[in-house]
Write an enzyme that holds these catalytic residues in place. Structure first.
Site, PDB file in Angstrom:
ATOM      1  N   PHE A   1    -108.880 -43.484   4.623  1.00 18.07           N
ATOM      2  CA  PHE A   1    -109.166 -44.021   3.067  1.00 18.07           C
ATOM      3  C   PHE A   1    -110.380 -43.173   2.694  1.00 18.07           C
ATOM      4  CE2 PHE A   1    -110.338 -47.360   6.395  1.00 18.07           C
ATOM      5  CZ  PHE A   1    -111.901 -47.280   6.038  1.00 18.07           C
TER       6      PHE A   1
ATOM      7  N   LYS B   1    -114.103 -56.917  -0.648  1.00 15.55           N
ATOM      8  CA  LYS B   1    -112.824 -57.387  -0.179  1.00 15.55           C
ATOM      9  C   LYS B   1    -112.255 -58.378  -1.078  1.00 15.55           C
ATOM     10  CE  LYS B   1    -114.679 -59.803   3.926  1.00 15.55           C
ATOM     11  NZ  LYS B   1    -114.704 -59.689   5.104  1.00 15.55           N
TER      12      LYS B   1
ATOM     13  N   LYS C   1    -105.914 -53.744   2.005  1.00 12.98           N
ATOM     14  CA  LYS C   1    -106.716 -53.720   3.454  1.00 12.98           C
ATOM     15  C   LYS C   1    -106.156 -54.027   4.530  1.00 12.98           C
ATOM     16  CE  LYS C   1    -110.762 -56.671   4.667  1.00 12.98           C
ATOM     17  NZ  LYS C   1    -110.716 -56.806   5.949  1.00 12.98           N
TER      18      LYS C   1
ATOM     19  N   ARG D   1    -110.933 -50.148  12.772  1.00 10.95           N
ATOM     20  CA  ARG D   1    -111.505 -49.026  12.053  1.00 10.95           C
ATOM     21  C   ARG D   1    -111.669 -47.704  13.233  1.00 10.95           C
ATOM     22  NH1 ARG D   1    -115.755 -50.139   7.456  1.00 10.95           N
ATOM     23  NH2 ARG D   1    -115.877 -47.899   6.552  1.00 10.95           N
TER      24      ARG D   1
ATOM     25  N   GLU E   1    -108.346 -46.496   9.115  1.00 10.39           N
ATOM     26  CA  GLU E   1    -107.830 -48.036   9.817  1.00 10.39           C
ATOM     27  C   GLU E   1    -106.574 -47.598  10.404  1.00 10.39           C
ATOM     28  OE1 GLU E   1    -109.767 -50.783   9.536  1.00 10.39           O
ATOM     29  OE2 GLU E   1    -108.474 -52.232  10.224  1.00 10.39           O
TER      30      GLU E   1
ATOM     31  N   ARG F   1    -123.592 -52.887   3.037  1.00 15.81           N
ATOM     32  CA  ARG F   1    -122.576 -53.807   2.550  1.00 15.81           C
ATOM     33  C   ARG F   1    -122.927 -54.388   1.346  1.00 15.81           C
ATOM     34  NH1 ARG F   1    -118.922 -57.371   5.157  1.00 15.81           N
ATOM     35  NH2 ARG F   1    -119.974 -57.393   7.363  1.00 15.81           N
TER      36      ARG F   1
ATOM     37  N   ARG G   1    -115.732 -49.162  15.024  1.00 16.44           N
ATOM     38  CA  ARG G   1    -116.730 -49.730  13.971  1.00 16.44           C
ATOM     39  C   ARG G   1    -118.248 -49.803  14.578  1.00 16.44           C
ATOM     40  NH1 ARG G   1    -116.679 -54.863  10.638  1.00 16.44           N
ATOM     41  NH2 ARG G   1    -118.601 -55.533  11.298  1.00 16.44           N
TER      42      ARG G   1
HETATM   43  P1  ATP Z   1    -112.967 -58.390   8.869  1.00 20.66           P
HETATM   44  O1  ATP Z   1    -113.370 -59.305  10.192  1.00 20.66           O
HETATM   45  O2  ATP Z   1    -112.208 -58.914   7.802  1.00 20.66           O
HETATM   46  O3  ATP Z   1    -112.514 -57.232   9.656  1.00 20.66           O
HETATM   47  P2  ATP Z   1    -115.202 -57.148   8.755  1.00 20.66           P
HETATM   48  O4  ATP Z   1    -116.817 -57.918   8.558  1.00 20.66           O
HETATM   49  O5  ATP Z   1    -114.945 -56.712  10.115  1.00 20.66           O
HETATM   50  O6  ATP Z   1    -114.420 -58.353   8.467  1.00 20.66           O
HETATM   51  P3  ATP Z   1    -115.445 -56.230   6.101  1.00 20.66           P
HETATM   52  O7  ATP Z   1    -116.249 -55.526   5.510  1.00 20.66           O
HETATM   53  O8  ATP Z   1    -114.878 -57.700   5.935  1.00 20.66           O
HETATM   54  O9  ATP Z   1    -115.261 -56.034   7.720  1.00 20.66           O
HETATM   55  O10 ATP Z   1    -113.874 -55.389   5.759  1.00 20.66           O
HETATM   56  C1  ATP Z   1    -113.981 -53.961   6.070  1.00 20.66           C
HETATM   57  C2  ATP Z   1    -113.059 -53.619   6.951  1.00 20.66           C
HETATM   58  O11 ATP Z   1    -111.842 -53.571   6.501  1.00 20.66           O
HETATM   59  C3  ATP Z   1    -113.362 -52.293   7.219  1.00 20.66           C
HETATM   60  O12 ATP Z   1    -114.135 -52.374   8.622  1.00 20.66           O
HETATM   61  C4  ATP Z   1    -112.091 -51.700   7.862  1.00 20.66           C
HETATM   62  O13 ATP Z   1    -111.899 -51.883   9.309  1.00 20.66           O
HETATM   63  C5  ATP Z   1    -110.972 -52.621   7.006  1.00 20.66           C
HETATM   64  N1  ATP Z   1    -110.293 -51.800   6.159  1.00 20.66           N
HETATM   65  C6  ATP Z   1    -108.965 -51.836   6.017  1.00 20.66           C
HETATM   66  N2  ATP Z   1    -108.494 -51.259   4.952  1.00 20.66           N
HETATM   67  C7  ATP Z   1    -109.327 -50.713   4.393  1.00 20.66           C
HETATM   68  C8  ATP Z   1    -109.488 -50.041   3.253  1.00 20.66           C
HETATM   69  N3  ATP Z   1    -108.562 -49.655   2.629  1.00 20.66           N
HETATM   70  N4  ATP Z   1    -110.801 -49.465   2.896  1.00 20.66           N
HETATM   71  C9  ATP Z   1    -111.955 -49.740   3.757  1.00 20.66           C
HETATM   72  N5  ATP Z   1    -111.868 -50.610   4.874  1.00 20.66           N
HETATM   73  C10 ATP Z   1    -110.688 -51.095   5.285  1.00 20.66           C
END
Ligand code: ATP
Length: 578
Positions: A340, A421, A250, A255, A300, A415, A270
């Protein structure tokens, strides 16, 4: 439809404080709208003349709009500004001026299409004298409409319609108007998740029916709504629930969805915002490393030094989100993009392919050596192996892992447990922050009165109901500077009554439109009768214990705040301190 008739609907929408009546009013409006106008009406309701991701702005500064008003209603610009400051909204100022002016046009024959065209003309004005040309076009337009129309019209170039209508509400209303009720919203939503274009969905529904909408595929150039992660507490639980999984790091950057169409490259955040111009190095890398004519990649981006294998912290990477000084910033802090997923290639939509297949296509499409780096993948079915990978990622300074179901399709906008995660502390106390939306503020006493706030009422997002529900009051942990910042931003979006999509039993001193997202850290999620988050007839709502502000999430829209479902999940997995 005459614009004056449309404006009467906007008037009703603005006045209501119930989400159900928002849907009702909107669907009445949509029922009266012919196919030739439905797309325009949908954009105008969003305060736009194109989908959100198309960077066409009718942007005009307040002073400029004031000049247009002064011009058309025979007033002085300074007086218009004074009136605006007194009323707190240029729309109201415009209404007052128009109503008391002999220049108001009561029987305007302008229809929605005419107005749309003039607004488009304003947006497309460029080059020398743009400000004056825009002012002139807006004055001329205002000179041809009634007071209620003028009120709603001037809000468009200022970028705030004050209607507070979310995308799911528009989808509900489209479904109600055309398909009888909102039960089929999900089908419209699926197409929306693929195309991010409500106008297109509406137009297709009007012209080709539901079947036409279901056939809408992803398009290069239109962002796809990002798939997101659920949470599980630890490696054992992951394997128990998901069996065999694909494990990826991660990365802690931002994104970037990369769209390549021949030699044209566009990129979206995003949030579906266009960010192409921000990352010149990713454009050239895409052109040189991608072996396909058309492609959509999910990546990312972050600052990374391949020689030392060092990932720079998010605070560094985020400095690249800027509008000016792009070239220098790119030279100082070049980004890499870890790719990814691949969602489209050479005319073929790949969303329904299983993850394993998409990864295979990805590895055959992106040349490995360079700025674009295909992410590492590990197939794992043993909790110990998964834990080792987690430890490895933490030791590299990363956030943790994203674990994905091998056979899962890409669920645009979803989601769920296809992606999970796993962070270091998932198993411990609540260390994941929560993104809350500010709903209003409660005026305090004493030192902070000067800033007009003693506590913030904040909420999270209930996806199913498309509502913002309260979860906490936050008073401590904010510096005077932060209060000032909040006050400055909140005062621009103050509203006179509870916004229709807000559900709260606590009544703050001042309601604001649910727009500002803040990141909050709390010790624990508890149950409380005071808050509406997750509250049902049988169960109390959720609340945050010892909440404090961590940062402003300017990159998130209100609908991207933490959802009630996520809070529920966090509540279930949190470690309760004894
Ligand atoms: P956070 O605040 O941790 O970013 P979030 O709500 O924005 O949380 P999550 O659903 O928790 O998003 O986590 C997905 C995010 O992690 C993705 O939007 C992306 O930006 C990031 N990410 C990093 N590495 C990866 C990966 N290998 N595959 C998918 N998403 C990834």
């Amino acid at each position: 439809m005459l614009f004056s008739e449309f404006a009467q609907y906007l008037e009703k929408l603005e006045a209501t404080s119930s989400r159900l009546s928002l849907i009702e009013i909107l669907s009445d409006l949509f029922k009266k709208t012919p196919a030739s106008e439905i797309e325009k009406i949908v954009y105008l309701i969003q305060g736009r003349i194109a989908p959100f991701f198309t960077p066409i702005e009718i942007g005009m500064a307040e002073k400029s709009v004031a000049a247009s008003l002064a011009n058309v209603y025979g007033s002085r610009k300074e007086d218009v500004i004074k009136l605006y400051q007194k009323l707190g909204d240029m729309g109201l100022a415009s209404y007052e001026l128009a109503r008391n002016s002999k220049f108001e046009t009561r029987n305007s024959k302008l229809d929605v299409g005419d107005v749309f065209e003039i607004l488009t003309q304003i947006a497309k004005t460029s080059g020398e004298g743009t400000v004056e040309k825009r002012q002139k076009l807006l004055s001329e337009l205002l000179g041809r409409v009634d007071a209620v129309s003028a009120k709603h019209l001037v809000r468009v170039p200022l970028g705030n319609t004050r209607l507070g209508i979310g995308d799911p509400t528009i989808l509900d209303a489209l479904a109600t108007a055309k398909l009888g009720d909102k039960s089929q919203r999900k089908l419209l939503e699926a197409a929306y998740n693929r195309t991010s274009d409500l106008g297109l969905i509406a137009k297709t529904l009007w012209e080709k029916g539901l079947k036409g909408v279901q056939k809408l595929e992803v398009r290069v150039g239109s962002p796809i709504r990002s798939e997101l992660c659920e949470r599980l507490p630890n490696a054992e639980k992951v394997i128990e629930k998901m069996r065999e999984v694909d494990v990826q790091y991660k990365y802690d950057g931002f994104r970037v969805q990369i769209h390549k169409d021949g030699d044209k490259v566009r990129m979206f955040s995003r949030n579906l915002e266009e960010m192409t111009h921000m990352f010149p190095e990713l454009i050239s890398a895409t052109l040189s490393q991608v072996k396909a004519k058309t492609v959509i990649l999910d990546t990312e981006a972050l600052a990374y030094n391949p020689a030392s294998e060092e990932f720079l912290p998010f605070q560094e990477t985020t400095k690249r989100r800027r509008k000016h000084g792009i070239e220098e910033a790119a030279a100082r802090l070049p980004l890499k993009a870890f790719v990814f997923d691949i969602l489209y290639k050479d005319g073929k939509q790949l969303l329904d392919e299983p993850l394993t297949k998409r990864i295979e296509i990805l590895k055959n499409t992106v040349k490995a050596d360079g700025v674009l780096i295909p992410s590492e993948n590990h197939t794992v079915k043993d909790p110990k192996a998964l834990q080792l990978l987690l430890d490895d990622s933490i030791s590299k300074g990363l956030e943790g892992l994203v674990v994905k179901r091998l056979e899962s399709p890409y669920e645009a906008g979803g989601r769920n447990f296809n992606w999970v995660k796993l962070k270091r502390h998932s198993d411990g106390e609540l260390t994941d922050t929560i993104d809350c939306v500010i709903l209003g503020y409660i005026t305090g006493r004493g030192k902070r009165v000067e800033f007009g706030a003693g506590a913030l009422l904040v909420g999270v997002y209930d996806k199913d109901k498309d509502e913002f529900v309260s979860i906490s009051r936050i008073g401590t942990g904010l510096t005077d500077e932060e209060w000032r910042e909040i006050h400055k931003r909140a005062d621009k979006i103050k509203v006179s009554h509870k916004p229709a999509r807000v559900n709260s039993t606590i009544e703050p001193s001042v309601w604001i439109e649910p727009k500002i997202v803040i990141e909050v850290l709390a010790d624990e999620i508890t149950r409380s009768p005071l808050h509406t988050a997750g509250k049902t007839e049988k169960e109390l709502g959720f609340a945050l214990r010892f909440p404090r502000l961590v940062s402003f999430r300017n990159d998130k829209k209100a609908e991207e705040a933490t959802s009630v479902d996520e809070i529920k999940r966090l509540f279930e997995i949190q470690y309760k301190k004894k």
